[in-house]
Design a protein around this motif. Sequence first.
Motif, mmCIF file in Angstrom:
data_model
loop_
_atom_site.group_PDB
_atom_site.id
_atom_site.type_symbol
_atom_site.label_atom_id
_atom_site.label_comp_id
_atom_site.label_asym_id
_atom_site.label_seq_id
_atom_site.Cartn_x
_atom_site.Cartn_y
_atom_site.Cartn_z
ATOM 1 N N ARG A 1 -39.910 -39.791 32.999
ATOM 2 C CA ARG A 1 -40.450 -41.113 33.337
ATOM 3 C C ARG A 1 -39.774 -41.685 34.573
ATOM 4 O O ARG A 1 -40.414 -42.325 35.410
ATOM 5 C CB ARG A 1 -40.271 -42.064 32.154
ATOM 6 C CG ARG A 1 -41.254 -41.827 31.017
ATOM 7 C CD ARG A 1 -41.275 -43.020 30.078
ATOM 8 N NE ARG A 1 -41.684 -44.248 30.760
ATOM 9 C CZ ARG A 1 -41.579 -45.464 30.226
ATOM 10 N NH1 ARG A 1 -41.071 -45.613 29.020
ATOM 11 N NH2 ARG A 1 -41.955 -46.521 30.903
ATOM 12 N N GLN A 2 -38.490 -41.463 34.714
ATOM 13 C CA GLN A 2 -37.785 -41.975 35.880
ATOM 14 C C GLN A 2 -38.262 -41.311 37.166
ATOM 15 O O GLN A 2 -38.409 -41.965 38.200
ATOM 16 C CB GLN A 2 -36.271 -41.757 35.720
ATOM 17 C CG GLN A 2 -35.612 -42.675 34.708
ATOM 18 C CD GLN A 2 -34.136 -42.403 34.561
ATOM 19 O OE1 GLN A 2 -33.666 -41.298 34.831
ATOM 20 N NE2 GLN A 2 -33.371 -43.396 34.118
ATOM 21 N N GLY B 1 -41.192 -39.584 37.513
ATOM 22 C CA GLY B 1 -42.638 -39.512 37.687
ATOM 23 C C GLY B 1 -43.320 -40.840 37.892
ATOM 24 O O GLY B 1 -44.517 -40.900 38.130
ATOM 25 N N SER B 2 -42.577 -41.921 37.780
ATOM 26 C CA SER B 2 -43.187 -43.241 37.952
ATOM 27 C C SER B 2 -42.151 -44.175 38.556
ATOM 28 O O SER B 2 -41.036 -43.766 38.899
ATOM 29 C CB SER B 2 -43.683 -43.787 36.614
ATOM 30 O OG SER B 2 -42.600 -43.946 35.707
ATOM 31 N N GLN B 3 -42.502 -45.414 38.668
ATOM 32 C CA GLN B 3 -41.585 -46.416 39.186
ATOM 33 C C GLN B 3 -41.346 -47.465 38.102
ATOM 34 O O GLN B 3 -42.006 -48.510 38.068
ATOM 35 C CB GLN B 3 -42.154 -47.072 40.450
ATOM 36 C CG GLN B 3 -42.278 -46.104 41.621
ATOM 37 C CD GLN B 3 -42.805 -46.782 42.877
ATOM 38 O OE1 GLN B 3 -43.443 -47.833 42.790
ATOM 39 N NE2 GLN B 3 -42.531 -46.191 44.019
ATOM 40 N N PRO B 4 -40.418 -47.176 37.186
ATOM 41 C CA PRO B 4 -40.172 -48.122 36.092
ATOM 42 C C PRO B 4 -39.607 -49.434 36.604
ATOM 43 O O PRO B 4 -38.923 -49.471 37.637
ATOM 44 C CB PRO B 4 -39.169 -47.384 35.210
ATOM 45 C CG PRO B 4 -38.501 -46.399 36.113
ATOM 46 C CD PRO B 4 -39.535 -46.006 37.124
ATOM 47 N N GLU C 1 -37.301 -51.477 32.221
ATOM 48 C CA GLU C 1 -37.613 -50.131 31.736
ATOM 49 C C GLU C 1 -36.537 -49.144 32.159
ATOM 50 O O GLU C 1 -36.153 -48.258 31.378
ATOM 51 C CB GLU C 1 -38.981 -49.698 32.263
ATOM 52 C CG GLU C 1 -40.150 -50.452 31.657
ATOM 53 C CD GLU C 1 -41.469 -50.127 32.338
ATOM 54 O OE1 GLU C 1 -42.514 -50.327 31.705
ATOM 55 O OE2 GLU C 1 -41.452 -49.676 33.511
ATOM 56 N N GLN C 2 -36.059 -49.278 33.384
ATOM 57 C CA GLN C 2 -35.009 -48.388 33.879
ATOM 58 C C GLN C 2 -33.751 -48.513 33.025
ATOM 59 O O GLN C 2 -33.112 -47.512 32.686
ATOM 60 C CB GLN C 2 -34.689 -48.726 35.332
ATOM 61 C CG GLN C 2 -33.626 -47.831 35.966
ATOM 62 C CD GLN C 2 -34.113 -46.420 36.152
ATOM 63 O OE1 GLN C 2 -35.200 -46.184 36.675
ATOM 64 N NE2 GLN C 2 -33.317 -45.445 35.715
#
Length: 484
Positions: A396-397, A399-402, A406-407
Amino acid sequence: MNQRWTIVAAILATAFLIQIPLVLNADLGWLLTANEKILDGRRLGIDLFESNPPLSVYMYMPAAKLARVTGIAPEYIVIILVIVEIVGALVVIDRAVAAAKLEAGERNFSAWSLAILLAILPGAIFGQREHIAVIALTPFVAITAIRWRGFDPGPVAIFGGLGAGLAMCIKPFFALVLGLPIILAAVRQRSFGPLLTFEACTAAITVASYGAVVFAVFPEYLFSYAPMVTEAYLPIRREFGSLLPLPIAVVGACIAFLRLVAPQNFRMWSDATPWLAASVGGGAAFLLQGKGWPYTAYALCLFAIAAPLLHVCTKTLRAAVAIGGLAVVVLVGFYLSSPAPGFPPLEQRVQALVKHPRLLTITDHIGLGHPLVRQIHGIWVGSSCAQLLAAGAILRQNGSQPTQAEQAKLDDIIQFERRQLLADLRNGRPDVILVDTYLLSTFQFDWLAWANSDPELQKELSHYREVEDVGRVRIFVDQSDLER
């Protein structure tokens, strides 16, 4: 009746013999090991972790306990217990068919067909959670199909509801499998009656009772670990477009064969509709889970085959239709048993280094350590099967921009996995550590560097020396073992 159950017994005996060399797979190996750890004093959700709900672990506890009492390998006991479950499901269905006063020929054909679909079709996924759950919910679908035809299945319907409730407790996604047929029945009758039958109410009560037990007995899992699973593991999924062709093909083949075997009777509200609806529900569950693993398609495939097969009953089929149907069933069986992306053979290599080692893995793949540790008669020292949550968080870190919040959650999950790995190293003192070099079997990833980024982990891992790399796996051995 004698003929009916003699043939069923022959089918189940064949399944038992087939499963002896097949049944021990990665998932079953881990869950049996987890239950043995619980028997030794570990606590689920506190110092032993599994991403699935508690029943997915404890459903194998009878096999683990019986193995300790009898000395029989627990995987063989699993085969026996699953066959007992199949017998129970077939008896419930047979009693419901008898209460409906259907013909003996239909009762025989139903028992034989479902015995094959429940015992032979699973192949290499025999005994997995999905297999056990689908066996449990099959009587519910059969009883729904009986009610659909206007017959009364009798009081045995309560057992169908109990099985369906347990199936949903194992995996909530199975609510789609049993929900769609009864919703269609409600639409057809323009009544809420199908939603309030004995079996539907029993299923709902079972799920509610299970929820209460989890709340009371496993608060650590429910409030601490499950949120991390939701945040990091559940989002791991394949592209929707890559998953969609399978349900379309399976349901499409089901409809095509229904038209071939009963061209005059095939319509929206035919007798096969509940089975077809259950298959569509299984397809929806397959898509929602998003993992693409063959065993998650078992409900989709079983009920898709059952719909035209049970519609045939004692009718005479054209040879081409019968051969084509058999070919499709064989192809489905091969698909369900297709192996997951695996690891190179490691048993002899590990045993050559340390006999019956204390084993640990650094990976996100359950298949690296399981069932390997059981095959080499080693001791598993991990608190989970793999670093699944860390893998999901890393994916998730990257593959996307949390968002910042979320980070922070993902960083906490990764730190949680590192703390558990550190505790496993200190408390378990493994002789051998197997380190993967892939993330989710797709992307190259340095799991050793991930672990060594923590100073305390680096200090513990400094006691180990890399002795060999085999394919994607690096093998580390405790230096004290090498010096002996």
